[in-house]
Every structure is written in C-alpha cells, then in structure tokens.
Design an enzyme around this catalytic site. Sequence first.
Site, PDB file in Angstrom:
ATOM      1  N   HIS A  42       2.004   2.306  -3.409  1.00  0.00           N
ATOM      2  CA  HIS A  42       1.023   3.066  -4.199  1.00  0.00           C
ATOM      3  C   HIS A  42       1.200   4.567  -3.954  1.00  0.00           C
ATOM      4  O   HIS A  42       1.113   5.376  -4.883  1.00  0.00           O
ATOM      5  CB  HIS A  42      -0.399   2.659  -3.812  1.00  0.00           C
ATOM      6  CG  HIS A  42      -0.857   1.366  -4.394  1.00  0.00           C
ATOM      7  ND1 HIS A  42      -0.675   1.021  -5.718  1.00  0.00           N
ATOM      8  CD2 HIS A  42      -1.516   0.321  -3.826  1.00  0.00           C
ATOM      9  CE1 HIS A  42      -1.199  -0.169  -5.945  1.00  0.00           C
ATOM     10  NE2 HIS A  42      -1.711  -0.620  -4.817  1.00  0.00           N
ATOM     11  N   GLU A  85       0.823  -1.217   0.000  1.00  0.00           N
ATOM     12  CA  GLU A  85       0.000   0.000   0.000  1.00  0.00           C
ATOM     13  C   GLU A  85       0.855   1.265   0.000  1.00  0.00           C
ATOM     14  O   GLU A  85       0.534   2.249  -0.679  1.00  0.00           O
ATOM     15  CB  GLU A  85      -0.943  -0.010   1.207  1.00  0.00           C
ATOM     16  CG  GLU A  85      -1.983  -1.109   1.191  1.00  0.00           C
ATOM     17  CD  GLU A  85      -2.853  -1.071  -0.058  1.00  0.00           C
ATOM     18  OE1 GLU A  85      -3.088   0.034  -0.593  1.00  0.00           O
ATOM     19  OE2 GLU A  85      -3.281  -2.156  -0.512  1.00  0.00           O
TER      20      GLU A  85
END
Length: 307
Positions: free
Chosen positions: A144, A141
């Site tokens: 990203h 995550e």
Amino acid sequence: MSNRFRSDPRLTVRMTVTLFLLGLLYVLFVAVLIALLKSWVLVVVLAAGLLGAQYWFSDRVALYAMRGRVVEREEYPRLHGVVDRLCAVADMPKPRVAVAHMEMPNAFATGRNADHAVVCVTTGMLRRLEPHELEGVLAHELSHVAHRDVAVMTVASFLGVIAGLVARFAFYSHVFGGRRDQNTAVVFSVIMGVSAAVYVLSFLLIRVLSRYRELAADRAGALLTGRPSALASALTRVTGDIARIPTRDLRASQAFNAFYFTPALGGRPHLARFFATHPPLEQRLDQLGRISAELGEDSAPGSGKAG
C-alpha cells in the site's frame, strides 16, 4: 519512488480517475458553499486548512484513534525483523513500526508518502499469526505504501469528511441559532442536500477504489514474498477470528475499515457487500490461489521464499 513491488497500471488508472472525479466534486462543492454563504474567503481557507491537516497529520490521527504507538526494535524484535527483511527485498525505505493494543487481529498502513509512513499491527494479530503469515500481512501493507494508494485514500476521504462537517455545522446552527427567516431556511436546506449528495458520491467512489486496492496489495505482497499461501492462510485465520468478536466490540473500529488488512465486520448480508471497503474473502483467496499456481508454489508450511 523506485521499489521491487510489482507495479499495477490498473490501480494507477483507478487512483487517477478517482482523484479527478473527487477533485471535480470538491470544486463544485466549494463553489456551491461560496454562492450560498457569500464568503469565498471563509470557505476556501477552512477547506484548504482541513485538507492540509488531514494530509499532513493523517498518520498521527490514525495511530491515536486506533490506540497505536510507534515501537522500537527492543520492544518487538520479531516484528521489526520481518519489516526489515521485506523492506530489503522490496528496496524501499523502512516505515515506522507501530503496535495497537487491541484484541481484534488486524493491521494497517498510513502516511502521506514512503518517508512518512507507518505500518501498525494489533497485538491480537501478533498473538495469532505464525511468522510466515505475519510476513504475508506485512508485505500486503507495505505494498500500500509502495503503490502510494495510502496517500490517495487519505486525500480521497477528505471530501466525505468535510461534507459531513458542513452538514453537521449547518444542522446545529439551524437548530440552536434562534429564529430564522424563510431565505435562511432555504439556504440551510440546500446546504444539507448538497452536503448529503457529496458525501454519498465520495463514499461510493472511495469504496470502489478501496476494493481494488486491496486486491492489488494482495497480489503485490504475494509476488514479493513468493508465498501466496501464507497470505491466504493469514486472511482465513484473521477473518474467522474477527467474525467471532462481538459486533459491539467492533463498532469503534469500523470507521477505519478502508485502511485495514481485513474489515472489522462479522457476517455481512449480500447488500452490505455492495458498500464494502474490501472484496469478499472468496475473491481474495481465489486470486491468491491463481498466483500460487502460476508460481508453482508448494503449499506445505515452510515452503517458498522467506524474504
């Protein structure tokens, strides 16, 4: 923003091309609306206002929609500790940390840039994952955010949103607007047709980008931690658990699939994979297996770097 996540030139090219094509489609869409509605001021002001709102408030909207809230270290020390370690290794600003009280095991990142980012994990995931697996998911995550593809996806999804809103507004104004002449009916039909075409094209462009960005995040997260097997284990566990959740309980979350660690779907027929936001699990595991071989990783629990 400088960080230690492995850069991905192919992801950068794909994001640039996607934004260019969507921008061109957006300009054409606005031009058609101006020609049909005869009011460029109204169209431009509304379009710019919606784009600005989505860009600036996307993190708050996502958290609200997914019932997430920002949590302090005292509430979730283990979660904050993992994020702290990963951000130190990656040399990047620490995002806000949030938790969504949902049984579905998942995670997502949102925000317009690294300084306004949020990483959110569901309570279902926190209960299921081992510490090394959670580290792999959070590294995914955070990549990203580091790659800036969260902001690109936020902007890219805007065109589909506005096309859907325009089509809905045109439909209801036609249905409840009383009697209309033939010219109005033609304008209504053209607006509906153009909006549908714009929505479909933006939908397909976003799906293509979304599938690649998930592979890029898997790769960058695995290389940062040095433990591809931990991310592979988390993927296998989470995907299997989601498949056992009744479909009716997943429907409320499916609108946000493009932002999730793994989609809120059970078994997918072959045709559905063509429109999927994520690559197949097998493809993600194969890539992680290759990275593990390249790193010479010992797949036994507790091996590798812990960040």
